[in-house]
Design a protein around this motif. Structure first.
Motif, PDB file in Angstrom:
ATOM      1  N   THR A   2     -72.116  28.791  14.137  1.00 44.81           N
ATOM      2  CA  THR A   2     -72.379  30.142  13.641  1.00 44.81           C
ATOM      3  C   THR A   2     -71.102  30.957  13.488  1.00 44.81           C
ATOM      4  OG1 THR A   2     -72.722  30.988  15.884  1.00 44.81           O
ATOM      5  CG2 THR A   2     -74.661  30.214  14.704  1.00 44.81           C
TER       6      THR A   2
ATOM      7  N   GLY B 139     -76.199  25.748  13.612  1.00 37.39           N
ATOM      8  CA  GLY B 139     -75.501  27.030  13.600  1.00 37.39           C
ATOM      9  C   GLY B 139     -75.017  27.415  12.213  1.00 37.39           C
TER      10      GLY B 139
ATOM     11  N   TRP C   7     -76.193  34.185  20.867  1.00 33.16           N
ATOM     12  CA  TRP C   7     -75.079  33.256  21.063  1.00 33.16           C
ATOM     13  C   TRP C   7     -74.416  33.487  22.422  1.00 33.16           C
ATOM     14  CZ3 TRP C   7     -77.580  31.010  17.929  1.00 33.16           C
ATOM     15  CH2 TRP C   7     -77.815  31.413  16.619  1.00 33.16           C
TER      16      TRP C   7
END
Length: 240
Positions: free
Chosen positions: A122, A179, A190
């Motif tokens: 991510t 992600g 997260w």
């Protein structure tokens, strides 16, 4: 940064493998094994304290950190309980004991690698990904040393080292792929995932690795090398 899943997989695989190769050089030296565990304890605790925990708190907040940390502790205890309910353990030989420790560590490391991979995926295009990449590289080598030390004592082969390194690296790649698809939408999620990994690896370090170091050497010896490694890791992270 592109292909974060591949970078995460390769970093984990190489780090675990290098740690395993280092562990193989010390195989058979009882005092050295105690030193390996003590040094790795200090390195991992230093990495958690000076790098990963501050980043998790910065990404979220103290409440999210403690919630994720205790979730990681509970996860560790559930897995630990499952291993110790096995009736074979009460009558296991020394070889079986080392094999059980190694497989237990492999399972814990693989599980905690998945959320690390998700967060890494991510944050692929942010500065935070560089922090996670450094953390992956730095903590995988001592984890590999810790993981493969009991397994080499139990008599596993280098081919098993290679296979386990792949198995442990796969969750990072899968997490990073997920992600990348999700994207960076909620920092609190997260932060929770990172804190969960902190909780699991902290429990592994305190409940499995440090006691084994003490058993192989002594309280004073283990504490000394743990503190030296802890402050060396701290100095590296602060002044690097």
């Amino acid at each position: 940064m592109t292909h974060g899943w591949l970078i995460g997989f390769f970093s984990t695989f190489v780090g675990i493998g290098v740690g395993g190769v280092i562990a193989s050089f010390f195989n058979g030296f009882k005092r050295s094994i105690g030193t390996i565990y003590a040094v790795c304890t200090g390195l991992i605790l230093g990495l958690l304290s000076f790098e990963i925990v501050p980043e998790a708190i910065q990404l979220g907040n103290w409440s999210v950190f403690f919630l994720g940390f205790f979730a990681g502790v509970i996860l560790f205890k559930l897995i630990h309980l499952g291993f110790h309910k096995n009736p074979i353990i009460s009558t296991e030989s020394r070889k079986q004991h080392n094999l059980r420790i190694g497989l237990f560590l492999a399972l814990i490391i693989a599980i905690h690698n998945f959320p690390v991979g998700v967060v890494f995926g991510t944050s692929e295009h942010s500065q935070f990904s560089l922090v996670l990449l450094q953390a992956l590289i730095l903590h995988n080598i001592p984890e590999g040393m810790i993981l493969f030390t009991p397994l080499f004592i139990a008599g596993i082969s280098y081919s098993m080292l290679f296979l386990l390194s792949i198995i442990i690296a796969v969750p990072v790649a899968l997490g990073a792929l997920i992600g990348e698809m999700i994207g960076q939408q909620n920092n609190l999620i997260w932060a929770f995932l990172i804190s969960l990994t902190v909780g699991t690896i902290y429990m592994v370090t305190i409940k499995e690795i440090l006691p084994e170091s003490i058993r192989q050497s002594s309280n004073r010896y283990s504490l000394l090398f743990t503190l030296i490694a802890f402050f060396l890791m701290g100095a590296y992270l602060i002044y690097y």
